[in-house]
Design an enzyme around this catalytic site. Structure first.
Site, PDB file in Angstrom:
ATOM      1  N   SER A 117     -14.821 -11.527   3.077  1.00  0.00           N
ATOM      2  CA  SER A 117     -13.703 -10.795   2.551  1.00  0.00           C
ATOM      3  C   SER A 117     -12.576 -10.188   3.631  1.00  0.00           C
ATOM      4  O   SER A 117     -11.593 -10.066   3.208  1.00  0.00           O
ATOM      5  CB  SER A 117     -14.288  -9.439   1.679  1.00  0.00           C
ATOM      6  OG  SER A 117     -14.740  -8.529   2.361  1.00  0.00           O
TER       7      SER A 117
ATOM      8  N   SER B  33     -18.976 -10.460   5.474  1.00  0.00           N
ATOM      9  CA  SER B  33     -17.358 -10.470   5.523  1.00  0.00           C
ATOM     10  C   SER B  33     -16.887 -10.510   6.937  1.00  0.00           C
ATOM     11  O   SER B  33     -15.533 -10.496   6.769  1.00  0.00           O
ATOM     12  CB  SER B  33     -16.748  -9.391   4.552  1.00  0.00           C
ATOM     13  OG  SER B  33     -17.218  -9.779   3.400  1.00  0.00           O
TER      14      SER B  33
ATOM     15  N   LYS C 236      -8.581  -3.394   8.477  1.00  0.00           N
ATOM     16  CA  LYS C 236      -9.085  -3.766   7.250  1.00  0.00           C
ATOM     17  C   LYS C 236      -8.549  -2.906   6.113  1.00  0.00           C
ATOM     18  O   LYS C 236      -8.659  -1.807   6.249  1.00  0.00           O
ATOM     19  CB  LYS C 236     -10.479  -4.271   6.832  1.00  0.00           C
ATOM     20  CG  LYS C 236     -10.570  -5.127   5.446  1.00  0.00           C
ATOM     21  CD  LYS C 236     -12.213  -5.347   5.473  1.00  0.00           C
ATOM     22  CE  LYS C 236     -12.720  -6.050   4.259  1.00  0.00           C
ATOM     23  NZ  LYS C 236     -14.018  -6.577   4.079  1.00  0.00           N
TER      24      LYS C 236
HETATM   25  N1  GLN Z   1     -19.244 -12.559   0.342  1.00  0.00           N
HETATM   26  C1  GLN Z   1     -20.136 -11.714   0.254  1.00  0.00           C
HETATM   27  C2  GLN Z   1     -19.939 -10.999  -1.195  1.00  0.00           C
HETATM   28  O1  GLN Z   1     -18.930 -11.397  -1.754  1.00  0.00           O
HETATM   29  C3  GLN Z   1     -19.858 -10.507   1.225  1.00  0.00           C
HETATM   30  C4  GLN Z   1     -18.977  -9.502   1.170  1.00  0.00           C
HETATM   31  C5  GLN Z   1     -18.713  -8.545   2.181  1.00  0.00           C
HETATM   32  O2  GLN Z   1     -19.599  -8.987   3.300  1.00  0.00           O
HETATM   33  N2  GLN Z   1     -18.081  -7.482   1.962  1.00  0.00           N
HETATM   34  O3  GLN Z   1     -20.499  -9.998  -1.480  1.00  0.00           O
END
Ligand code: GLN
Length: 480
Positions: free
Chosen positions: A152, A176, A77
């Site tokens: 994400s 994410s 990532k």
């Molecule tokens: N959807 C969650 C957020 O927006 C998770 C993000 C993540 O795990 N990096 O914070």
């Protein structure tokens, strides 16, 4: 052509001389080229990957024993540092920024002879659930290109889903890895907090962040985990504890808690709910003990998560000021304040700004106790209540997400809806527990979904083993 079910099958074929690393890398590069519209990669290391593959092919021909990840094609990532390669957190703020050192996970992948094929698209600074906040544009779901990948770590998920690499690393602060894995029909695993070093991971909310792994099966995840986990002088939060052993019942059955009020949550898709109840019945028929329980604190999970993570983010992201790091404005500002303001206003996207402001607010004098301190207390209560549950149960079973992957753009105007949809995943990050999303089902809308298992702290290996058992016995035969 790469058509192996697992890394170990691939290694067998390499040993028997049926295939070479170079052929495999070429295959993945061709596939990446053929699926550009998915927007899963922000950069592909073409020449580098081929030359590393040739090196490994030569090494193998000298009969040296294979490294644990010999020739395994991995993507990472865009928040994981790889020396002399670009890392941008999918943000204008870090445009053209190159890492000056390797993240610990990258060092360990490379020492185990993995091939890093490229860097994957993600939400800006890992904030989001749709992979639509990226400066590179949205990632598309390979099952249906008009739908989101989830976020994400959407690019990493699609890279595995579409067969563009074998395994991929993402980061999971509140789901994410598990959420996009669920939307893409693959396995997504977040370790116990403190299992994998965060050194070289761009921080979102440090007491929640963990690097996680995407793969088609749990064996591949275990293999990658064994390579990258463990103590690191650069990350003092790595747990010194060894694996917690959770014994099975005498007849080999498991104790599983199912949160009934989580399944009664109004926004949960009815097909997902039904599939989980059916799975629970099937598990019971296999002699497992699945017990429905209510989890009192369920309504506090999302608010606590967003208060604490935005607070940590507002502090972590303060380094992007255009001096220490990040975008520098072309304007000729007269004061330092105006200079910072211009750098940060131009560099950050809307979702990141929203969170920095919310985080600064909950940390501000006068509101600190009302929000931040209270959320910390909720976090502690969650930890205590969960520990209690694990005195009796081996695993907690939950949906991974409330729905399947939606249409691109649908969530854009509904920030609150997007935050609330994290209800099932943020629980494991608040409590530091290992959790995994296992692809099992196909929705009538054609999209995949799965189930989430949460394990006892540091029982990661057993969580992976039980997940493998579930995949083998309960995966719907339909092509998901
Ligand atoms: N959807 C969650 C957020 O927006 C998770 C993000 C993540 O795990 N990096 O914070």
């Amino acid at each position: 052509m790469y058509q192996f079910q697992s890394i170990s099958q691939y290694h067998d074929a390499l040993t028997l001389g049926q295939i070479s690393c170079e052929e495999v890398v070429t295959h993945f590069l061709e596939k990446i080229d053929a699926t550009k519209e998915l927007n899963a990669f922000v950069e592909v290391f073409r020449e580098e990957a081929i030359s590393k593959a040739r090196e490994l092919d030569a090494k193998r021909n000298q009969n040296t024993p294979l490294g644990k990840l010999h020739g395994v094609v991995v993507s990472i990532k865009d928040v994981i540092c790889y020396k002399d390669h670009q890392v941008t957190a999918a943000s204008k703020m870090l445009k053209d920024f190159k890492s000056v050192y390797n993240a610990t996970v990258v060092d360990r992948l490379l020492s185990a002879d993995a091939i890093i094929i490229g860097v994957c698209n993600c939400d800006e600074f890992a904030m989001g659930s749709t992979n639509e906040t990226s400066v590179y544009g949205p990632v598309r779901n390979a099952k249906d290109k008009n739908r989101i990948s989830g976020g994400s770590s959407g690019g990493s998920a699609v890279a595995v889903q579409a067969g563009l690499c074998m395994v991929s690393l993402g980061s999971d602060t509140g789901g994410s890895v598990r959420q996009p894995a669920d939307y893409c029909g693959i396995v997504g695993y977040k370790p116990s907090y403190g299992t994998i070093s965060r050194y070289g991971l761009i921080a979102y909310a440090s007491s929640f962040d963990q690097i996680g792994i995407f793969a088609q099966n749990t064996d591949d995840i275990s293999r990658v985990l064994d390579t990258i986990k463990g103590s690191d002088n650069f990350d003092s939060t790595i747990s010194q504890q060894t694996e917690t052993f959770v014994p099975e019942n005498k007849d080999g059955s498991r104790q599983i808690a199912l949160f009934k009020n989580a399944l009664e949550y109004a926004s949960l898709d009815s097909e997902i709910k039904k599939a989980i109840y059916i799975l629970s019945d099937k598990l019971k028929n296999f002699k497992h003990h699945v017990v429905e329980k209510n989890f009192d604190l369920i309504d506090y999970i999302v608010p606590a998560y967003y208060i604490l993570t935005t607070a940590e983010a507002s502090s972590n992201l303060s380094r992007y000021d255009g001096i220490r790091y990040g975008h520098r404005t072309a304007k000729n500002e007269q004061t330092i304040d105006k200079f910072y303001k211009a750098n940060r206003s131009e560099g950050f996207g809307i979702e990141v700004k929203k969170r920095i402001m919310l985080g600064s607010f909950v940390l501000s004098e006068g509101y600190f106790d009302a929000y931040f301190t209270k959320a910390q207390k909720v976090r502690q209560m969650l930890v205590n209540q969960t520990q209690h549950i694990f005195e009796e149960y081996d695993f907690i079973m939950l949906p991974t997400v409330i729905d399947t992957a939606g249409e691109l753009g649908a969530m854009k105007k509904d920030t609150m809806g997007m935050y609330l949809s994290d209800i099932y995943t943020v629980f494991a990050n608040l409590t530091g527990l290992p959790a995994i999303s296992i692809p099992l089902f196909k929705h009538s809308n054609g999209m995949p979904f799965g189930v989430q298992l949460v394990g006892k702290k540091n029982s990661d290996q057993q969580l992976l083993e039980f997940s493998n058992y579930i995949l083998e016995h309960f995966k719907e035969k339909a092509d998901v």
